[in-house]
Write a protein that holds these residues in place. Structure first.
Motif, PDB file in Angstrom:
ATOM      1  N   ASP A 131       0.907  -1.180   0.061  1.00  0.00           N
ATOM      2  CA  ASP A 131       0.075   0.048  -0.056  1.00  0.00           C
ATOM      3  C   ASP A 131       1.016   1.118   0.013  1.00  0.00           C
ATOM      4  N   ALA A 132       0.884   2.229  -1.104  1.00  0.00           N
ATOM      5  CA  ALA A 132       1.688   3.070  -1.386  1.00  0.00           C
ATOM      6  C   ALA A 132       0.625   4.436  -1.027  1.00  0.00           C
ATOM      7  N   GLY A 133      -0.338   4.222  -0.783  1.00  0.00           N
ATOM      8  CA  GLY A 133      -1.454   5.283  -0.987  1.00  0.00           C
ATOM      9  C   GLY A 133      -2.358   5.382   0.094  1.00  0.00           C
ATOM     10  N   PHE A 134      -1.788   5.304   1.619  1.00  0.00           N
ATOM     11  CA  PHE A 134      -2.579   5.697   2.738  1.00  0.00           C
ATOM     12  C   PHE A 134      -2.134   6.814   3.293  1.00  0.00           C
ATOM     13  N   GLY A 135      -1.246   7.514   2.835  1.00  0.00           N
ATOM     14  CA  GLY A 135      -0.767   8.744   3.463  1.00  0.00           C
ATOM     15  C   GLY A 135       0.422   8.419   4.407  1.00  0.00           C
ATOM     16  N   HIS A 136       0.442   9.462   5.356  1.00  0.00           N
ATOM     17  CA  HIS A 136       1.514   9.442   6.311  1.00  0.00           C
ATOM     18  C   HIS A 136       1.513   8.398   7.440  1.00  0.00           C
ATOM     19  N   GLN A 137       0.443   7.673   7.585  1.00  0.00           N
ATOM     20  CA  GLN A 137       0.358   6.501   8.486  1.00  0.00           C
ATOM     21  C   GLN A 137       0.589   5.249   7.782  1.00  0.00           C
ATOM     22  N   GLY A 138       0.672   5.205   6.571  1.00  0.00           N
ATOM     23  CA  GLY A 138       0.739   4.009   5.748  1.00  0.00           C
ATOM     24  C   GLY A 138       2.205   3.420   5.938  1.00  0.00           C
ATOM     25  N   LEU A 171      -5.468  -3.745   9.572  1.00  0.00           N
ATOM     26  CA  LEU A 171      -4.028  -3.351   9.651  1.00  0.00           C
ATOM     27  C   LEU A 171      -3.862  -2.293  10.627  1.00  0.00           C
ATOM     28  N   SER A 172      -3.095  -2.331  11.649  1.00  0.00           N
ATOM     29  CA  SER A 172      -2.895  -1.413  12.912  1.00  0.00           C
ATOM     30  C   SER A 172      -1.454  -1.049  12.935  1.00  0.00           C
ATOM     31  N   LEU A 173      -1.414   0.300  13.387  1.00  0.00           N
ATOM     32  CA  LEU A 173      -0.034   0.842  13.636  1.00  0.00           C
ATOM     33  C   LEU A 173       0.244   1.133  15.145  1.00  0.00           C
ATOM     34  N   LEU A 174       1.250   0.816  15.805  1.00  0.00           N
ATOM     35  CA  LEU A 174       1.628   1.179  17.007  1.00  0.00           C
ATOM     36  C   LEU A 174       2.202   2.522  17.038  1.00  0.00           C
ATOM     37  N   ARG A 175       1.447   3.378  18.243  1.00  0.00           N
ATOM     38  CA  ARG A 175       1.831   4.721  18.405  1.00  0.00           C
ATOM     39  C   ARG A 175       2.177   4.797  20.076  1.00  0.00           C
ATOM     40  N   GLY A 176       3.101   5.109  20.429  1.00  0.00           N
ATOM     41  CA  GLY A 176       3.520   5.128  21.975  1.00  0.00           C
ATOM     42  C   GLY A 176       3.086   3.600  22.333  1.00  0.00           C
ATOM     43  N   ILE A 215      -5.006  18.212   1.081  1.00  0.00           N
ATOM     44  CA  ILE A 215      -4.585  17.129   1.767  1.00  0.00           C
ATOM     45  C   ILE A 215      -3.341  16.541   1.130  1.00  0.00           C
ATOM     46  N   VAL A 216      -2.207  16.533   1.872  1.00  0.00           N
ATOM     47  CA  VAL A 216      -0.983  16.240   1.227  1.00  0.00           C
ATOM     48  C   VAL A 216      -0.170  15.621   2.403  1.00  0.00           C
ATOM     49  N   GLN A 217       0.424  14.618   2.155  1.00  0.00           N
ATOM     50  CA  GLN A 217       1.027  13.745   3.407  1.00  0.00           C
ATOM     51  C   GLN A 217       2.073  12.879   2.741  1.00  0.00           C
ATOM     52  N   ARG A 218       2.933  12.513   3.813  1.00  0.00           N
ATOM     53  CA  ARG A 218       4.225  11.611   3.394  1.00  0.00           C
ATOM     54  C   ARG A 218       4.548  10.825   4.580  1.00  0.00           C
ATOM     55  N   PRO A 219       4.733   9.609   4.336  1.00  0.00           N
ATOM     56  CA  PRO A 219       5.333   8.579   5.477  1.00  0.00           C
ATOM     57  C   PRO A 219       6.944   9.078   5.704  1.00  0.00           C
ATOM     58  N   GLY A 220       7.468   8.779   6.620  1.00  0.00           N
ATOM     59  CA  GLY A 220       8.994   8.828   6.764  1.00  0.00           C
ATOM     60  C   GLY A 220       9.431   7.821   7.932  1.00  0.00           C
ATOM     61  N   ASP A 221      10.711   7.664   7.882  1.00  0.00           N
ATOM     62  CA  ASP A 221      11.583   6.810   8.861  1.00  0.00           C
ATOM     63  C   ASP A 221      11.326   7.201  10.106  1.00  0.00           C
TER      64      ASP A 221
END
Length: 279
Positions: A131-138, A171-176, A215-221
């Motif tokens: 998935d390259a298209g879910f924005g900054h949380q993808g 699909l889940s993301l761990l934050r904290g 709406i503009v977003q970007r994932p990062g390391d």
């Protein structure tokens, strides 16, 4: 299925800055190492954005139109464009690619319609969520679908896919210390023509989140960045977030600096008119 034969693969690989493995004959191999390399390069290079929807322009999903915009025009796109382009490239390389339709779960318990497009790629009999298209949380990289609940580390970020009733995968993301659902999808296969229908809703329906706002977003390391409306947000793996307003006069500079979007004179002019209308 994904019109990969129509894609200029060399131009695409140059656009994403591909530096992954190459076979002895100069061709890319449809193996897991290549899948990881293509996926990561794509998400790093091409920002998530829906500026054409904001500007009232039609969003075309044929491969050549997407290539002209995201590859040659060096623009970004939203999920239907991003993942259609990724699917075409992966198909051209020789991967087995199928589509899925997902429900966004980032808005709490609200039941939302299926409006997100994702891909499932099969490599050596194993399925991977791409998935390259879910924005900054993808995800930055493919996520394995074989082990329900297994945690997958991608740099400083951790993802997991769990199986629910009726074969639904979430699909889940761990934050904290908190797991947060991003989206869920069923086993039903989606085809490019299905994305045309979803794209029509997302780009024209008055209740679509993409109508009437930037709406503009970007994932990062290390940090995930999003501009929604006039608010710039940075998300960190430990759960922290930072927000600040973006003034109308700095919007174009922010799009360039934060998201790598260098807009044409026409884009800047039309975007300026839309923002003036909002004020």
């Amino acid at each position: 299925m994904w019109s990969g034969d129509q894609l200029d693969l060399g131009a695409y690989l140059a656009r994403i800055g591909y530096e992954g493995p190459v076979g002895d004959d100069g061709e890319l191999l449809p193996d897991l190492e290549t899948l990881y390399a293509v996926h990561r390069a794509h998400t790093r290079a091409i920002a998530f954005e829906s500026l054409d929807v904001l500007l009232g322009r039609p969003v075309a999903l044929d491969v050549k139109a997407i290539e002209d915009k995201l590859v040659h025009g060096r623009r970004g796109g939203y999920c239907y464009e991003q993942n259609s382009l990724l699917a075409a490239a992966l198909e051209r390389i020789g991967f087995q690619v199928s589509g899925r339709g997902a429900r966004n779960r980032t808005r709490g318990d609200t039941l939302l319609p299926v409006t997100h497009a994702v891909l499932v790629v099969t490599v050596a009999g194993q399925s991977w969520l791409c998935d390259a298209g879910f924005g900054h949380q993808g995800p930055l990289e493919p996520v394995p679908l074989a082990r329900s609940g297994a945690e997958v580390e991608q740099g400083e970020w951790t993802y997991a896919v769990r199986e629910e009733e009726d074969g639904v995968l979430a699909l889940s993301l761990l934050r904290g210390d908190t797991w947060r659902d991003l989206y869920a999808f069923s086993p039903q296969r989606y085809h490019p023509v299905d994305y045309v229908l979803l794209n029509h809703y997302s780009s024209t329906h008055p209740r679509s989140a993409f109508i009437g706002q930037v709406i503009v977003q970007r994932p990062g390391d290390a940090v995930r960045t999003a501009l929604v409306g006039r608010e710039l947000t940075r998300l960190y793996p430990d759960g922290r977030s930072e927000r600040r307003p973006v003034a109308r006069g700095e919007l174009v500079a922010v799009l360039d600096r934060e998201f790598g979007l260098r807009l044409s004179e026409r884009d800047v002019e039309e975007l300026g008119r839309v923002n003036l209308a909002e004020d």
